[in-house]
Every structure is written in structure tokens, then in C-alpha cells.
Design a protein around this motif. Structure first.
Motif, short mmCIF file in Angstrom:
data_model
loop_
_atom_site.label_atom_id
_atom_site.label_comp_id
_atom_site.label_asym_id
_atom_site.label_seq_id
_atom_site.Cartn_x
_atom_site.Cartn_y
_atom_site.Cartn_z
N PHE A 277 0.83 -1.21 0.00
CA PHE A 277 0.00 0.00 0.00
C PHE A 277 0.87 1.26 0.00
O PHE A 277 0.81 2.09 -0.94
CB PHE A 277 -0.92 -0.09 1.23
N ILE A 278 1.71 1.41 1.01
CA ILE A 278 2.50 2.64 1.13
C ILE A 278 3.65 2.64 0.11
O ILE A 278 3.89 3.63 -0.58
CB ILE A 278 3.03 2.81 2.58
N ASP B 186 9.90 -6.85 -3.28
CA ASP B 186 8.67 -7.32 -2.63
C ASP B 186 8.54 -8.82 -2.90
O ASP B 186 8.85 -9.27 -4.00
CB ASP B 186 7.45 -6.57 -3.17
N TYR C 51 -2.37 -10.53 2.17
CA TYR C 51 -3.64 -10.26 1.47
C TYR C 51 -3.39 -10.57 0.01
O TYR C 51 -2.24 -10.82 -0.41
CB TYR C 51 -4.15 -8.83 1.72
N LYS D 105 -1.42 -6.48 -5.08
CA LYS D 105 -0.05 -5.94 -5.14
C LYS D 105 0.42 -5.82 -6.58
O LYS D 105 1.10 -4.85 -6.95
CB LYS D 105 0.89 -6.83 -4.31
N ASP E 247 12.53 -12.13 -1.33
CA ASP E 247 12.17 -12.15 0.09
C ASP E 247 13.33 -11.57 0.91
O ASP E 247 14.47 -12.02 0.73
CB ASP E 247 11.90 -13.62 0.48
N LEU F 175 10.23 -0.60 3.98
CA LEU F 175 8.82 -0.71 4.38
C LEU F 175 8.35 -2.16 4.43
O LEU F 175 7.27 -2.45 4.95
CB LEU F 175 7.93 0.06 3.39
N TYR G 22 3.98 -7.96 16.92
CA TYR G 22 4.23 -6.95 15.87
C TYR G 22 4.91 -5.72 16.48
O TYR G 22 5.95 -5.26 15.99
CB TYR G 22 2.91 -6.57 15.19
N LYS H 240 8.76 -3.98 15.90
CA LYS H 240 9.02 -2.60 15.47
C LYS H 240 9.93 -1.90 16.48
O LYS H 240 10.83 -1.14 16.11
CB LYS H 240 7.70 -1.83 15.29
N VAL I 224 -2.70 4.37 8.41
CA VAL I 224 -2.67 5.12 7.15
C VAL I 224 -3.88 4.70 6.30
O VAL I 224 -4.23 3.52 6.25
CB VAL I 224 -1.36 4.83 6.40
N1 LIG Z 1 -0.62 1.03 6.84
C1 LIG Z 1 -0.56 1.41 8.10
O1 LIG Z 1 -1.53 1.92 8.66
C2 LIG Z 1 0.74 1.24 8.88
C3 LIG Z 1 0.77 1.71 10.22
C4 LIG Z 1 1.97 1.56 10.94
C5 LIG Z 1 3.09 1.01 10.35
N2 LIG Z 1 3.02 0.54 9.07
C6 LIG Z 1 4.22 -0.06 8.47
O2 LIG Z 1 4.44 0.51 7.18
C7 LIG Z 1 5.02 -0.46 6.31
C8 LIG Z 1 4.18 -0.59 5.03
O3 LIG Z 1 2.85 -0.95 5.40
P1 LIG Z 1 1.67 -1.16 4.35
O4 LIG Z 1 0.41 -0.76 5.01
O5 LIG Z 1 2.06 -0.58 3.05
O6 LIG Z 1 1.66 -2.76 4.29
P2 LIG Z 1 1.63 -3.74 3.03
O7 LIG Z 1 1.42 -5.11 3.61
O8 LIG Z 1 0.66 -3.25 2.02
O9 LIG Z 1 3.11 -3.58 2.47
C9 LIG Z 1 4.19 -4.35 2.93
C10 LIG Z 1 4.81 -5.06 1.74
O10 LIG Z 1 5.92 -5.82 2.21
C11 LIG Z 1 5.94 -7.04 1.48
N3 LIG Z 1 6.62 -8.06 2.27
C12 LIG Z 1 6.17 -8.71 3.38
N4 LIG Z 1 7.06 -9.63 3.77
C13 LIG Z 1 8.11 -9.54 2.91
C14 LIG Z 1 9.32 -10.25 2.79
N5 LIG Z 1 9.64 -11.25 3.64
N6 LIG Z 1 10.17 -9.92 1.79
C15 LIG Z 1 9.85 -8.94 0.90
N7 LIG Z 1 8.69 -8.24 0.97
C16 LIG Z 1 7.84 -8.54 1.95
C17 LIG Z 1 4.48 -7.39 1.26
O11 LIG Z 1 4.29 -8.28 0.16
C18 LIG Z 1 3.83 -6.03 1.06
O12 LIG Z 1 3.69 -5.73 -0.32
C19 LIG Z 1 5.12 -1.75 7.12
O13 LIG Z 1 6.43 -1.82 7.65
C20 LIG Z 1 4.11 -1.56 8.23
O14 LIG Z 1 4.45 -2.31 9.37
C21 LIG Z 1 1.87 0.65 8.32
#
Ligand SMILES: NC(=O)c1ccc[n+]([C@@H]2O[C@H](COP(=O)([O-])OP(=O)(O)OC[C@H]3O[C@@H](n4cnc5c(N)ncnc54)[C@H](O)[C@@H]3O)[C@@H](O)[C@H]2O)c1
Length: 271
Positions: free
Chosen positions: A12-13, A32, A38, A43, A62, A84, A153, A157, A183
Motif C-alpha cells: 500500500f504505502i 517485494d 492479502y 499488489k 524475500d 517498508l 508486531y 518494530k 494510514v
Molecule cells: N498502513 C498502516 O496503517 C501502517 C501503520 C503503521 C506502520 N506501518 C508499516 O508501514 C510499512 C508498510 O505498510 P503497508 O500498510 O504498506 O503494508 P503492506 O502489507 O501493504 O506492504 C508491505 C509489503 O511488504 C511485502 N513483504 C512482506 N514480507 C516480505 C518479505 N519477507 N520480503 C519482501 N517483501 C515482503 C508485502 O508483500 C507487502 O507488499 C510496514 O512496515 C508496516 O508495518 C503501516
């Protein structure tokens, strides 16, 4: 042209950020693993726009795979890392704490090691407001003690904040740890409430509300997060000896009830 490595670049971000960086004329190398936390098709869709740019490269790898990460760092010139990639979500981390530890801690360590080996001096990384746990004092401040995590989790962090500090001190890596507060916006993760409730409403289904709806939290719009990340990158690259933890959010929480009403209103305007 600045060359950004964006881990979690299909999320997402990460995907929204990558589009903005590319539009501004930068190079983006994304990593990624398209995991099934999900639907991976979402993605694939997230990166469609970025794939139109010649300066976008996506590695389906990975971060737990040391050799794969090594190869990516060896093949690319990287000016700054925006890390991220993570297993996100509080509740699922209680079901599967080992996975969260492996991805969020060991995966991060692999990234930090490669940064050290390739002398890459700037890191901007996602932390989370979940590190504040049951903290009652508001607004949350960065200098509050956050040693009492209440989910695997959050613990990962917090561990990331500690480990990046080690690399900052020992290897002079500038670090900005950004604590995000739920977010929202286009492409929001389908497991998050706003996205879930919108889908349920559109299907005329009931919304599960835990408690009486008065619990409140802070939400941050995706464009503000992307702006904050880009400004943090600039700050890192223009300064030395940077290690900062920053709440990237506001302090205007809204209640669950209010949030549900707002979604209802927005959908009524649409129809
Ligand atoms: N969205 C929020 O509200 C929020 C709030 C606090 C913190 N965060 C942090 O922000 C970051 C991004 O969050 P998001 O909402 O975009 O989540 P997201 O799940 O949409 O994005 C994370 C991406 O990381 C990839 N990923 C997971 N495990 C992996 C691995 N082993 N190797 C390579 N890629 C891998 C996933 O496929 C995914 O596309 C994360 O670190 C999350 O913990 C998000």
C-alpha cells in the motif's frame, strides 16, 4: 537522479511512494515478495503505474533470503534505502509470532548488513504507533518509554528501532524511524478497518463494531505519509549524524462511530 531502494514496494504505502518518486524523476528499485497476507493480485495491480517508467525495477524477492538481497545490492547503485517491507498487523502477529520475528527482525538485519557492506549511509524506515501499546498519556511523544509492547508486531518494530540505532552508532548510517498511525487512502490494505467497512457497506452487510464505538484513534492520509517519507529522505541526505524517531501523524483522533458515519456519508455522495 537519486536512486531509491524501496522494500515492500508493491504494498500500500510502498507502491504509492514509488509512483511519486518516479514522477519526480528518480530511480526506484523495489523489492517485494508478494506474500499472501492479502491477495497478491492487489499488489500486482499496485505496481502497474510504476511499471510504465523505465527507471522502475521490481525484484520479486524475500528479505529473509540473504543471498537474494546480497545480489540486489551488488547489482544496483543505491543512494538511500526506504525500508517498508514487513509483516504488518497486530492481531495476526499474535497467531504467528515467529513469522513476524523472521521477516521484521531477521529481514531487516539482512538489509542493514548490506547497507553496511556497500557503504550506503541513509535509511528511512517504517515503525509504528503500536509501540505505544497501552500508553494512556496523549498525545504520544517520541521520548515516552515504549518498553512494554503488547503484541509481537509492536515488539518487532521496537526491536527495529533499537537495532537501527546500533548500525547508526557503529557504521555512521543516518536513520529516520517513522512511526505511522493507521494510514488510509487509495490502495489501503484490505485488512484495515476503513477498507473493510467500505466493502461491507457497499455490499449492504453489517459492520462488526467492537465495544460501543467510542474508542478513538488517529488516521493519516496516504499522501501525507508519502510527503513525510520524502522529506525524511531529504533530511537524511542533507545532514550527518542523524538518528531520529518521529511520529508521522497528527493528534486529532476520531471515534470508531464517527469513522463509520463518515464512510456512510462519503458513499451516499457517490451514489
Ligand atoms: N498502513 C498502516 O496503517 C501502517 C501503520 C503503521 C506502520 N506501518 C508499516 O508501514 C510499512 C508498510 O505498510 P503497508 O500498510 O504498506 O503494508 P503492506 O502489507 O501493504 O506492504 C508491505 C509489503 O511488504 C511485502 N513483504 C512482506 N514480507 C516480505 C518479505 N519477507 N520480503 C519482501 N517483501 C515482503 C508485502 O508483500 C507487502 O507488499 C510496514 O512496515 C508496516 O508495518 C503501516
Amino acid at each position: 537522479m537519486i536512486s531509491y531502494l524501496v522494500t515492500g514496494g508493491a504494498g500500500f504505502i510502498g507502491s504509492t511512494l514509488s509512483e511519486k518518486l518516479l514522477k519526480e524523476g528518480n530511480k526506484v528499485i523495489a523489492i517485494d515478495n508478494f506474500c499472501n497476507f492479502y491477495d497478491p493480485k492487489i499488489k500486482e495491480n499496485n505496481i502497474k503505474e510504476s511499471e510504465n517508467y523505465k527507471d522502475f525495477k521490481i525484484y520479486r524477492a524475500d528479505i529473509r533470503n540473504k543471498q537474494a538481497i546480497k545480489n540486489i545490492f551488488a547489482k544496483n547503485k543505491i543512494d538511500i534505502v526506504i525500508h517498508l517491507a514487513a509483516m504488518a498487523g497486530v492481531r495476526p502477529s499474535i497467531e504467528n509470532p515467529v513469522l513476524y520475528q523472521e521477516v521484521n527482525c531477521m529481514g531487516t538485519q539482512n538489509i542493514l548488513e548490506e547497507m553496511k557492506l556497500h557503504d550506503i549511509k541513509n535509511l528511512v524506515m517504517a515503525s509504528s504507533s503500536s509501540v505505544y501499546g497501552n500508553c494512556k498519556e496523549v498525545p504520544f511523544k517520541e521520548n515516552m518509554i515504549v518498553d512494554f509492547a503488547i503484541s509481537p508486531y509492536a515488539a518487532t518494530k521496537k526491536a527495529n528501532e533499537v537495532m537501527t540505532h546500533v548500525y547508526h552508532k557503529l557504521f555512521d548510517i543516518n536513520v529516520m524511524m517513522l512511526r505511522f498511525f493507521t494510514v488510509y487512502g487509495p490502495k489501503q490494505r484490505p485488512d484495515l478497518a476503513i477498507s473493510k467497512f467500505t466493502r461491507l457497506m457497499l455490499n449492504d452487510e453489517e459492520i462488526p463494531m467492537y465495544g460501543d464505538g467510542t474508542t478513538s484513534r488517529d488516521y493519516t492520509y496516504i499522501d501525507d505519509i508519502v510527503d513525510g517519507i520524502i522529506k525524511s529522505c531529504k533530511y537524511c541526505m542533507e545532514n550527518s549524524n542523524v538518528y531520529e524517531i518521529l511520529n508521522l501523524g497528527n493528534s486529532s483522533p476520531i471515534s470508531l462511530k464517527e469513522m463509520i458515519n463518515k464512510i456512510g456519508q462519503a458513499l451516499r455522495y457517490r451514489t
